[in-house]
Enzyme design. Structure first.
Site, PDB file in Angstrom:
ATOM      1  N   SER A  40       0.804  -1.221   0.000  1.00 17.79           N
ATOM      2  CA  SER A  40       0.000   0.000   0.000  1.00 17.79           C
ATOM      3  C   SER A  40       0.836   1.270   0.000  1.00 17.79           C
ATOM      4  O   SER A  40       0.379   2.306  -0.504  1.00 17.79           O
ATOM      5  CB  SER A  40      -0.926   0.004   1.220  1.00 17.79           C
ATOM      6  OG  SER A  40      -0.191  -0.191   2.420  1.00 17.79           O
ATOM      7  N   HIS A 246      -0.780   5.702   6.838  1.00 17.69           N
ATOM      8  CA  HIS A 246      -0.195   5.711   5.500  1.00 17.69           C
ATOM      9  C   HIS A 246       0.141   7.151   5.100  1.00 17.69           C
ATOM     10  O   HIS A 246      -0.459   8.101   5.613  1.00 17.69           O
ATOM     11  CB  HIS A 246      -1.168   5.114   4.475  1.00 17.69           C
ATOM     12  CG  HIS A 246      -1.263   3.626   4.537  1.00 17.69           C
ATOM     13  ND1 HIS A 246      -2.045   2.969   5.454  1.00 17.69           N
ATOM     14  CD2 HIS A 246      -0.666   2.647   3.792  1.00 17.69           C
ATOM     15  CE1 HIS A 246      -1.948   1.667   5.279  1.00 17.69           C
ATOM     16  NE2 HIS A 246      -1.108   1.442   4.283  1.00 17.69           N
TER      17      HIS A 246
END
Length: 264
Positions: A40, A246
């Protein structure tokens, strides 16, 4: 005649240096064939601007691979990084995009193998003691099991593209320690999580070097932009939950992109 020869030598050296720069610069190499592998962090989860055709892989047009492609216009670009990927997913799926003609490869991988998502969930929901136990388990996995998985994957990448320049990119520290966050997990847990990032990065760096690949360290680029800073490039807990912990779009463009570009 000596001054003339000296000038000629200096001029020749300058011309050779300029030629070498342009031949080596990806921005000027129309023959670059780039494949972006990984999890990711390479897909760009957290950066928004997702390509709807990528489905659950959540590949972002604001990710560092997409931004590098837009800036350098390589002769080909294959973007197969996927949210949630582990080393086995790259080995058994994404690697199909790599061929003997591939010249540049980027990859972030290993965090999911070591249980990053589960560790963060434990740290957020279950308190400091449980967090430290989860971090210790993740570090043990990184030290004892991940090296063999990375060796297998890196060997497979080299076998498929023996002439490719492979840039293996690490993970940043998530947290600034010592103020800035009024709520959330303890500084003890935050320090432990940052320490786990160091362990994973050290393992990744070592195995990349052993494979003859280039390691790109993003920890310095994210210093001053961690969670609990005034200009953070990382999400804390978010909705949708998949974007938590993230890089934001700024983290991709200001952190990952220049670090990758400096090594590509």
């Amino acid at each position: 005649m000596r001054p003339a020869r000296a000038v000629s030598s200096a001029t020749l050296a300058l011309l050779l240096a300029v030629a070498t720069f342009f031949l080596a610069s990806p921005a000027n190499a129309a023959t670059v064939r780039y494949v972006a592998l990984g999890d990711s962090y390479s897909a760009g989860v957290g950066a928004g601007n997702y390509d709807s055709s990528s489905g659950n892989c959540s590949r972002s047009n604001s990710s560092y691979p997409a931004l590098w492609n837009a800036a350098h216009a390589p002769s080909s670009f294959s973007f197969v990084a996927c949210s949630g990927a582990v080393t086995g997913d790259v080995l058994n799926g994404q690697l199909a995009a790599v061929t003997s003609s591939t010249t540049l490869i980027s990859i972030t991988i290993g965090g999911n193998d070591a249980g990053f998502s589960n560790t963060m969930e434990t740290c957020v929901l279950d308190g400091t003691s449980s967090c430290l136990s989860a971090v210790n388990a993740a570090e043990a996995y990184a030290n004892n099991t991940l090296p063999g998985q990375l060796d297998q994957l890196y060997a497979a990448i080299h076998a498929k593209a023996p002439s490719a320049h492979v840039v293996v990119i690490g993970y940043p520290h998530l947290y600034h320690i010592g103020g800035g966050c009024l709520f959330g997990i303890s500084d003890t847990s935050r320090s432990a999580i940052n320490g786990a990032a160091d362990v994973i990065d050290n393992v990744i760096s070592g195995r990349a070097a052993n494979a003859g690949f280039t390691f790109a360290d993003v920890r310095g680029a994210f210093t001053g932009h961690e969670i609990c800073t005034s200009n953070q490039w990382l999400h804390s807990t978010t909705w949708p939950i998949d974007e938590s912990y993230h890089p934001t779009a700024a983290g991709q463009s200001g952190g990952y992109l220049p670090v990758f570009s400096s090594k590509a």
